[in-house]
Design an enzyme around this catalytic site. Sequence first.
Site, PDB file in Angstrom:
ATOM      1  CB  CYS A  73      -1.551   5.319  -0.017  1.00  0.00           C
ATOM      2  SG  CYS A  73       0.029   6.028   0.423  1.00  0.00           S
ATOM      3  CB  THR A 110      -6.505   7.729  11.748  1.00  0.00           C
ATOM      4  OG1 THR A 110      -6.053   7.137  10.522  1.00  0.00           O
ATOM      5  CG2 THR A 110      -7.628   8.692  11.434  1.00  0.00           C
ATOM      6  NE  ARG A 143       4.227  11.112   9.126  1.00  0.00           N
ATOM      7  CZ  ARG A 143       5.547  11.087   9.127  1.00  0.00           C
ATOM      8  NH1 ARG A 143       6.237  11.899   9.905  1.00  0.00           N
ATOM      9  NH2 ARG A 143       6.216  10.242   8.357  1.00  0.00           N
ATOM     10  CB  SER A 161      -5.544   6.817   6.920  1.00  0.00           C
ATOM     11  OG  SER A 161      -6.408   6.518   5.857  1.00  0.00           O
ATOM     12  CE  LYS A 220      -0.892   0.211   5.010  1.00  0.00           C
ATOM     13  NZ  LYS A 220      -0.320   1.538   5.292  1.00  0.00           N
ATOM     14  CG  ASP A 221       3.866   2.147   2.688  1.00  0.00           C
ATOM     15  OD1 ASP A 221       2.831   2.752   3.023  1.00  0.00           O
ATOM     16  OD2 ASP A 221       4.613   1.571   3.506  1.00  0.00           O
ATOM     17  NE  ARG A 230       1.070   5.201  12.640  1.00  0.00           N
ATOM     18  CZ  ARG A 230       0.452   5.474  11.499  1.00  0.00           C
ATOM     19  NH1 ARG A 230      -0.833   5.218  11.385  1.00  0.00           N
ATOM     20  NH2 ARG A 230       1.101   5.987  10.474  1.00  0.00           N
ATOM     21  NE  ARG A 236      -8.089   3.426   3.517  1.00  0.00           N
ATOM     22  CZ  ARG A 236      -8.217   2.690   4.608  1.00  0.00           C
ATOM     23  NH1 ARG A 236      -9.418   2.326   5.034  1.00  0.00           N
ATOM     24  NH2 ARG A 236      -7.162   2.318   5.308  1.00  0.00           N
ATOM     25  NE  ARG A 237      -6.628   2.838   8.509  1.00  0.00           N
ATOM     26  CZ  ARG A 237      -5.384   2.447   8.679  1.00  0.00           C
ATOM     27  NH1 ARG A 237      -4.488   3.286   9.197  1.00  0.00           N
ATOM     28  NH2 ARG A 237      -5.006   1.223   8.339  1.00  0.00           N
ATOM     29  CE  LYS A 238      -6.806  12.599   9.860  1.00  0.00           C
ATOM     30  NZ  LYS A 238      -5.963  13.779   9.558  1.00  0.00           N
TER      31      LYS A 238
END
Length: 312
Positions: free
Chosen positions: A251, A125, A147, A127, A81-82, A153, A129-131
């Site tokens: 991403c 988060t 981060r 991300s 995914k990176d 984390r 997307r996640r937000k």
Amino acid sequence: MAEKIVLGTRGSELARTQARLVEKAMQTVRPELRIGTKIIATKGDKTKAVDLRAGRKGLFTAEIERVLLAGDVDVAVHSAKDLPSETSPGVEIAAVLSRAPMDDVLVSKHPGGWPSLPCGATIATGSVRRKRQLLWKRKDLQLVDLRGNVPTRLRKLADNDWDAIVLARAGLERLGLTPARNEISFEGRQFFPEILPSEIFLPAGGQGIIALQVRDNDETTTAIVDLVNDRETLLCLRAEREFLRLLNVDCNAPVGVLAGIDNGVMKMRAQFFMNESAAPWRAEVAGIPDDCEHLASQLLDRLRARYEHEQE
């Protein structure tokens, strides 16, 4: 003298663990192979703050690719995914290990998971997307950036006045943080994990996949990594990456996409949060796995059709 292969990877605990999984898989099929590992610091590892407006393309992968092209390593080991959706010149993803669980996990200070989060709960988060997915389901949530590697984390969750964070299940499990009795014990703290439903929290393209990248003219190494390749996972990754490439996003975009193969049929689903809309556009397609890139194109066409329908 036995052949030697040098793996290139980031230096985080998770990246090293993933490199060891690759080494173990290779030694299972080629016991005589000598395998070394070279740790490479990437821009993402060195940078304390990331300008999200500049995107994350290559942030954790570009330096490893440069070392690969220079011939200092033979195989670059990446979290798929990176990787940018556009393949870099001179290299190719020649193999992948079988996909780990691709779900996202809510790691909370409160037992009871998602329903137990208080009104106005703070979730961290990094991300986009996640937000967007979190706010889609709970507009009352307060979101903060996060981060660092997985242990960092978790430490930040312990040290801050947050209610929860969201992490990839694959990373937790590869680090041995598999939930026991719905709890995670980490450095003396107890956290409560809940696997989030993929119908809402559709993962990032490539999530849960370890990708093996080689020089595109290195036939010897390509033949070796092919021995550990999981073909169905590679087809799914190609489909997801092609969808992201056609959409022209990385991403850091609010996009989820997932391909899977069941009984010889590939099914693909996508979510795309456009502008400030609360709900995403959603679409799905199904077809022949070997036609994965065409399926990705069909999926994008269906998303566009949804958008055009809403604009009428």
